[in-house]
Design a protein around this motif. Structure first.
Motif, short mmCIF file in Angstrom:
data_model
loop_
_atom_site.label_atom_id
_atom_site.label_comp_id
_atom_site.label_asym_id
_atom_site.label_seq_id
_atom_site.Cartn_x
_atom_site.Cartn_y
_atom_site.Cartn_z
N ILE A 1 0.84 -1.20 0.00
CA ILE A 1 0.00 0.00 0.00
C ILE A 1 0.87 1.25 0.00
O ILE A 1 0.61 2.22 -0.72
N VAL A 2 1.93 1.22 0.80
CA VAL A 2 2.85 2.35 0.86
C VAL A 2 3.50 2.59 -0.50
O VAL A 2 3.61 3.73 -0.97
N VAL A 3 3.94 1.51 -1.15
CA VAL A 3 4.60 1.64 -2.45
C VAL A 3 3.68 2.27 -3.49
O VAL A 3 4.08 3.15 -4.26
N SER A 4 2.43 1.86 -3.52
CA SER A 4 1.48 2.34 -4.53
C SER A 4 0.86 3.69 -4.18
O SER A 4 0.16 4.27 -5.02
N ALA A 5 1.12 4.21 -2.99
CA ALA A 5 0.45 5.43 -2.54
C ALA A 5 0.83 6.65 -3.38
O ALA A 5 0.06 7.61 -3.47
N MET A 6 2.00 6.64 -4.00
CA MET A 6 2.44 7.82 -4.74
C MET A 6 1.75 7.99 -6.10
O MET A 6 1.72 9.08 -6.66
N TYR A 7 1.19 6.92 -6.64
CA TYR A 7 0.72 6.98 -8.02
C TYR A 7 -0.56 7.77 -8.23
O TYR A 7 -0.73 8.37 -9.30
N PRO A 8 -1.51 7.81 -7.28
CA PRO A 8 -2.68 8.68 -7.50
C PRO A 8 -2.29 10.15 -7.67
O PRO A 8 -2.78 10.81 -8.59
N THR A 9 -1.41 10.66 -6.81
CA THR A 9 -1.00 12.05 -6.95
C THR A 9 -0.07 12.24 -8.15
O THR A 9 -0.04 13.31 -8.76
N TYR A 10 0.68 11.20 -8.49
CA TYR A 10 1.54 11.27 -9.68
C TYR A 10 0.69 11.51 -10.93
O TYR A 10 1.01 12.36 -11.77
N LEU A 11 -0.40 10.77 -11.06
CA LEU A 11 -1.29 10.93 -12.21
C LEU A 11 -2.06 12.24 -12.14
O LEU A 11 -2.26 12.92 -13.14
N LEU A 12 -2.49 12.60 -10.93
CA LEU A 12 -3.32 13.78 -10.75
C LEU A 12 -2.57 15.07 -11.07
O LEU A 12 -3.13 16.00 -11.68
N PHE A 13 -1.30 15.14 -10.68
CA PHE A 13 -0.54 16.39 -10.83
C PHE A 13 0.33 16.43 -12.08
O PHE A 13 1.05 17.41 -12.30
N MET A 14 0.27 15.41 -12.92
CA MET A 14 1.13 15.38 -14.10
C MET A 14 0.82 16.55 -15.05
O MET A 14 1.73 17.27 -15.48
N LEU A 15 -0.44 16.75 -15.37
CA LEU A 15 -0.81 17.84 -16.27
C LEU A 15 -0.58 19.21 -15.63
O LEU A 15 0.06 20.08 -16.26
N PRO A 16 -1.05 19.45 -14.40
CA PRO A 16 -0.80 20.77 -13.79
C PRO A 16 0.68 21.10 -13.68
O PRO A 16 1.09 22.25 -13.90
N SER A 17 1.50 20.10 -13.36
CA SER A 17 2.93 20.35 -13.23
C SER A 17 3.54 20.82 -14.54
O SER A 17 4.39 21.73 -14.57
N ASN A 18 3.11 20.23 -15.64
CA ASN A 18 3.68 20.62 -16.92
C ASN A 18 3.09 21.93 -17.44
O ASN A 18 3.75 22.64 -18.21
N LEU A 19 1.91 22.27 -17.00
CA LEU A 19 1.39 23.60 -17.31
C LEU A 19 2.20 24.67 -16.58
O LEU A 19 2.49 25.75 -17.14
N VAL A 20 2.57 24.37 -15.35
CA VAL A 20 3.43 25.29 -14.60
C VAL A 20 4.79 25.41 -15.27
O VAL A 20 5.38 26.49 -15.35
N LEU A 21 5.32 24.28 -15.76
CA LEU A 21 6.61 24.29 -16.45
C LEU A 21 6.57 25.24 -17.64
O LEU A 21 7.51 26.00 -17.87
N ARG A 22 5.51 25.18 -18.42
CA ARG A 22 5.39 26.08 -19.57
C ARG A 22 5.27 27.54 -19.14
O ARG A 22 5.67 28.45 -19.86
#
Length: 207
Positions: free
Chosen positions: A81-102
């Motif tokens: 459970i601990v190992v997989s915990a990062m992936y929901p936020t990884y998917l959720l913030f992928m687009l916003p993070s790259n919008l900030v990058l631009r």
């Protein structure tokens, strides 16, 4: 205000000026020199960052071998459970993070998230329970979400089409490099004896 704005959009403006036609060749000596310089600066930094990222991702599994589960009271499927915990936020913030990058530029944003995920990884050394690790991993997923997509975008902006494939292949190869060197380094770290910290905590501190 104008100077600040020009500094913030390094990747979007400067790289677009550098873009070459898709059908260009690398026979010209000046172009070869330019791309070698780009490889030695941009690509080298990207590879180093990705090697460190790969080592960070392996820390949790290596720490399990060093006794993390026993010291934090985890059992059964807790570690999974601990190992997989990062992936929901990884998917959720992928687009916003790259919008900030631009918006703010790759030079600042990729450096910033690299520092942030390093701090979060070190913070996991102080985790005392499954809940602490889940919280850290959620933040870690958010921090790492923009790294790989951002790097891929950066490569496609700075290299012509015929050179992109080889650079992206080199980029992904750095994941394997981090995995190869991370294990032996962790083996050495596990031999550290210190009354204040466990060996698995030293893995998070050093790697």
């Amino acid at each position: 205000m104008g100077d600040k704005h020009s500094d913030d959009i390094v990747s979007s403006s400067a790289s677009q000026e550098f873009i070459l036609p898709a059908d260009c060749t690398n026979d010209d000596k000046e172009l070869q020199w330019a791309f070698r310089k780009l490889d030695a600066t941009l690509l080298a930094v990207i590879i180093l960052s990705n090697v460190l990222n790969s080592m960070d991702r392996s820390n949790l599994g290596l720490s399990k071998v060093a006794g993390l589960e026993e010291d934090t009271g985890m059992s059964g499927s807790d570690f999974n459970i601990v190992v997989s915990a990062m992936y929901p936020t990884y998917l959720l913030f992928m687009l916003p993070s790259n919008l900030v990058l631009r918006k703010v530029g790759a030079r600042f944003w990729l450096s910033f998230i690299t520092v942030i995920w390093g701090i979060i990884n070190m913070s996991m050394a102080f985790a005392k329970s499954k809940t602490d690790f889940i919280i850290c991993r959620l933040f870690l997923g958010a921090a790492e979400s923009g790294a790989t997509p951002g790097v891929l975008m950066l490569i496609t902006l700075w290299y012509p089409r015929k050179m992109v494939t080889s650079r992206i292949s080199t980029f992904y190869s750095s994941f394997a490099i981090g995995a190869v060197i991370g294990g032996p380094i962790a083996s050495g770290i596990m031999k550290i004896t210190n009354p204040h910290f466990k060996s698995w905590q030293w893995i998070f501190f050093i790697e």
